[in-house]
Design an enzyme around this catalytic site. Structure first.
Site, PDB file in Angstrom:
ATOM      1  N   GLY A 121       0.839  -1.198   0.000  1.00 21.29           N
ATOM      2  CA  GLY A 121       0.000   0.000   0.000  1.00 21.29           C
ATOM      3  C   GLY A 121       0.867   1.239   0.000  1.00 21.29           C
TER       4      GLY A 121
ATOM      5  CG  ASP B 272      -0.309  12.231   3.065  1.00 19.99           C
ATOM      6  OD1 ASP B 272      -0.776  12.299   1.918  1.00 19.99           O
ATOM      7  OD2 ASP B 272      -0.485  13.095   3.945  1.00 19.99           O
ATOM      8  CB  ILE B 273       5.154  10.310   4.023  1.00 20.51           C
ATOM      9  CG1 ILE B 273       5.016   9.182   5.035  1.00 20.51           C
ATOM     10  CG2 ILE B 273       4.504  11.577   4.537  1.00 20.51           C
ATOM     11  CD1 ILE B 273       5.946   9.377   6.212  1.00 20.51           C
TER      12      ILE B 273
ATOM     13  CE  LYS C  60       5.542   5.141   5.756  1.00 23.77           C
ATOM     14  NZ  LYS C  60       4.560   5.459   6.785  1.00 23.77           N
TER      15      LYS C  60
ATOM     16  CG  ASP D 211      -2.939   9.381  11.690  1.00 28.64           C
ATOM     17  OD1 ASP D 211      -4.130   9.747  11.544  1.00 28.64           O
ATOM     18  OD2 ASP D 211      -2.231   8.990  10.751  1.00 28.64           O
TER      19      ASP D 211
HETATM   20  N1  LIG Z   1       3.794  -3.417   8.768  1.00 27.21           N
HETATM   21  C1  LIG Z   1       2.876  -3.502   7.827  1.00 27.21           C
HETATM   22  N2  LIG Z   1       2.335  -4.682   7.501  1.00 27.21           N
HETATM   23  C2  LIG Z   1       1.396  -4.789   6.525  1.00 27.21           C
HETATM   24  N3  LIG Z   1       0.929  -3.730   5.837  1.00 27.21           N
HETATM   25  C3  LIG Z   1       1.421  -2.520   6.121  1.00 27.21           C
HETATM   26  C4  LIG Z   1       2.411  -2.341   7.121  1.00 27.21           C
HETATM   27  N4  LIG Z   1       2.697  -1.030   7.205  1.00 27.21           N
HETATM   28  C5  LIG Z   1       1.933  -0.423   6.306  1.00 27.21           C
HETATM   29  N5  LIG Z   1       1.165  -1.298   5.636  1.00 27.21           N
HETATM   30  C6  LIG Z   1       0.225  -1.002   4.556  1.00 27.21           C
HETATM   31  O1  LIG Z   1       0.732   0.070   3.784  1.00 27.21           O
HETATM   32  C7  LIG Z   1      -0.194   1.160   3.775  1.00 27.21           C
HETATM   33  C8  LIG Z   1       0.570   2.472   3.817  1.00 27.21           C
HETATM   34  O2  LIG Z   1       1.321   2.527   5.012  1.00 27.21           O
HETATM   35  P1  LIG Z   1       1.401   3.813   5.912  1.00 27.21           P
HETATM   36  O3  LIG Z   1       0.028   4.166   6.347  1.00 27.21           O
HETATM   37  O4  LIG Z   1       2.398   3.592   6.995  1.00 27.21           O
HETATM   38  O5  LIG Z   1       1.988   4.855   4.887  1.00 27.21           O
HETATM   39  P2  LIG Z   1       1.905   6.402   5.029  1.00 27.21           P
HETATM   40  O6  LIG Z   1       2.567   6.971   3.827  1.00 27.21           O
HETATM   41  O7  LIG Z   1       2.495   6.801   6.347  1.00 27.21           O
HETATM   42  O8  LIG Z   1       0.350   6.632   5.038  1.00 27.21           O
HETATM   43  P3  LIG Z   1      -0.438   7.843   5.610  1.00 27.21           P
HETATM   44  O9  LIG Z   1      -0.939   8.601   4.440  1.00 27.21           O
HETATM   45  O10 LIG Z   1      -1.569   7.209   6.382  1.00 27.21           O
HETATM   46  O11 LIG Z   1       0.505   8.603   6.471  1.00 27.21           O
HETATM   47  C9  LIG Z   1      -1.065   0.936   4.966  1.00 27.21           C
HETATM   48  O12 LIG Z   1      -2.328   1.409   4.777  1.00 27.21           O
HETATM   49  C10 LIG Z   1      -1.085  -0.574   5.117  1.00 27.21           C
HETATM   50  O13 LIG Z   1      -2.115  -1.096   4.288  1.00 27.21           O
END
Ligand SMILES: Nc1ncnc2c1ncn2[C@@H]1O[C@H](COP(=O)(O)OP(=O)(O)OP(=O)(O)O)[C@@H](O)[C@H]1O
Length: 510
Positions: free
Chosen positions: A117, A120-121, A151, A248
């Site tokens: 997935g 935002d970042i 990530k 959050d």
């Molecule tokens: N440890 C994990 N295990 C499985 N799926 C994960 C994990 N971490 C994140 N994801 C998936 O990846 C997606 C994006 O992760 P995350 O929300 O950390 O990114 P972000 O860029 O910080 O998003 P946001 O816009 O919410 O800040 C999550 O919605 C989740 O579906």
């Protein structure tokens, strides 16, 4: 109102709109509050180690210079930073597998399985160690090789969007965590020219939002609300002890591990303050608005203040402001309490953390945020109330047809419960009482605002629940082995037409 952003129609869209505007931030100073209390003894054994480690990290998180990153590999692309002090994870086979490849870890050591997935970042990938690095012959290493979530942040893109600070804040918080309900950062490296990667645990069970939608009537039974609520509460308690205000909380950010226990994720909106747990001497009970707490009951509140913590009970000093993100301008000297012994109260709630940024997801923001005022750690207790409400009733309490309407409701509308909850069982009455105390519009009167998680843990809704043994309790749902089949947040966004590109240049590393 701040954060008014759109003309979104319908109830579902606005909840995903995450806002973060670093308008202004203010520093709060002031004296420590004397109204303190203690940890519930129920929480004092199994989680002691994480809590103690939290305290240590709380002091080190923002005070020390970042650990030097070693330039490692000849190709210049592998930069090492393996987090070291994670006592809670010392026997984690997934971490052992990474450590087995040596001190130098980089993008070339992993192979991507698929994209989980993006937000935002960053973009999150399911990955595992490259086959030739996995050593199945070693008895201490897991077989089959474990999955990880990686990530990946495109620093160049984030810099353009002025969100680099958020990614850096998240990395700082991640590297400080060592708790059963929070992610472990296994490895952290750069992938030149402009990517940065964090390898954490993979959660195969999807998120709590998806799981709720698979329940009858899209609601969890009370026992599950209690279970998930209690695990999230422990995670928030630990974060607050670190001086981190999460900001959050929502079911989408509560991931389910393969064993069914939760993992709170997504720390890019977190507010870092300087945690300095303190001993207070006060006869006052904690929380004037918590009638269920005993006035003076040393046996109940007798979690001794561990001697090992006493060395931290000092005014803050030696902080390094360079480690504090642009949205982390709090210079809290105090946190407020969670435990007492013989009139001494251990204070661990970052009550003086302050920010004026509009941050959060509309349906979850607290009234002080929606009204554009300064906010602190009490926003997490508000969000916790909304979270419990959503798990139990299948909707959030103040959702309106647009983001603006939602924010107005949050500030002005009284809390109501669905009709069917009227003929409530005793457990539900207690839940409603707890939610009402959390969804108190005045942050100063809100449950948890004085003394943090201890106030909530002692609420009758959690009566009989052994917080210390929670991680050994059978969870309501056990998803089993990966890979995750649940629809992720990004999948849902895709269905709403909001998905981001599925490939980035980072894919070509692998
Ligand atoms: N440890 C994990 N295990 C499985 N799926 C994960 C994990 N971490 C994140 N994801 C998936 O990846 C997606 C994006 O992760 P995350 O929300 O950390 O990114 P972000 O860029 O910080 O998003 P946001 O816009 O919410 O800040 C999550 O919605 C989740 O579906």
């Amino acid at each position: 109102m701040p954060g008014e952003s759109d003309g979104d129609a319908g109830y579902s869209a606005p909840r995903y709109n995450k806002s973060s505007s670093s308008a202004s931030s203010m520093t709060s100073s002031g004296s420590l509050c004397g109204r303190c209390s203690s940890f519930s003894p129920r929480a004092s054994s199994a989680l002691d180690v994480p809590l103690q480690a939290a305290t240590e990290r709380g002091l080190s998180l923002l005070s020390e210079k970042p650990p030097p990153k070693e330039s490692a590999a000849e190709d210049g692309r592998r930069l090492l930073s393996l987090p070291s002090r994670k006592p809670h994870r010392s026997s984690d086979p997934a971490w052992a597998a990474i450590r087995s490849i040596g001190a130098i870890v980089g993008p070339k050591d992993f192979k991507l399985v698929r994209r989980l997935g993006s937000g935002d970042i960053g973009t999150v990938y399911l990955c595992r160690l490259r086959d030739d690095l996995h050593r199945p012959d070693s008895p201490s290493l897991p077989s089959p090789p474990p999955f990880y979530a990686m990530k990946v942040v495109d620093k160049r893109e984030l810099a353009k969007k002025k969100k680099l600070g958020r990614a850096e804040a998240e990395r700082r918080v991640l590297s400080a965590l060592d708790h059963p309900f929070l992610p472990t950062l296994y490895a952290d490296f750069d992938a030149p020219p402009h990517f940065s990667c964090a390898v954490i645990e993979f959660c195969s069970g999807g998120d709590l939002y998806s799981l709720r939608h698979r329940q009858p009537s899209k609601r969890f039974p009370l026992s599950a609300v209690r279970f998930y609520g209690a695990e999230v509460l422990l995670a928030l308690e630990y974060l607050h002890m670190l001086g981190v205000v999460y900001r959050d909380l929502k079911p989408e950010n509560v991931l389910i591990r393969s064993d069914g226990h939760i993992m709170l994720s997504d720390f890019d909106l977190s507010l870092e303050s300087i945690a300095s747990p303190a001993v207070r001497y006060s006869p006052d009970r904690c929380g004037g608005g918590t009638p269920w707490l005993p006035k003076s009951n040393e046996s109940r509140w007798s979690l001794c203040l561990p001697q090992r913590l006493s060395r931290f009970m000092r005014p803050w000093g030696g902080k390094d402001p360079s480690r504090i993100g642009p949205d982390s301008l709090s210079r809290s000297r105090s946190t407020r309490s969670s435990s007492s012994a013989a009139g001494r109260f251990f204070v661990a709630e970052p009550v003086e953390a302050r920010s004026c940024s509009f941050v959060g997801t509309h349906q979850y923001v607290a009234p002080e945020v929606a009204a554009g005022g300064a906010h602190g750690a009490a926003v997490d207790w508000w969000a916790f109330g909304v979270f419990l409400y959503e798990l139990a009733y299948g909707c959030t309490p103040f959702a309106g047809p647009t983001n603006s309407a939602t924010l107005r409701n949050i500030v002005q509308s009284p809390l109501t419960f669905p009709q069917q909850a009227a003929a409530a069982a005793p457990g539900e009455v207690r839940l409603r009482e707890l939610i009402s105390a959390l969804l108190e519009k005045d942050p100063a009167a809100r449950l948890g605002s004085s003394c943090g998680a201890a106030e909530l843990k002692s609420h009758p809704f959690f009566e009989g629940l052994n917080f210390a043994l929670l991680r050994s309790q059978p969870p309501p749902v056990v998803p089993g082995a990966p890979p995750c089949s649940a629809r992720s947040k990004s999948c849902r966004e895709q269905h709403r037409g909001g998905a981001k590109s599925h490939r980035s240049s980072f894919d070509f590393y692998f």
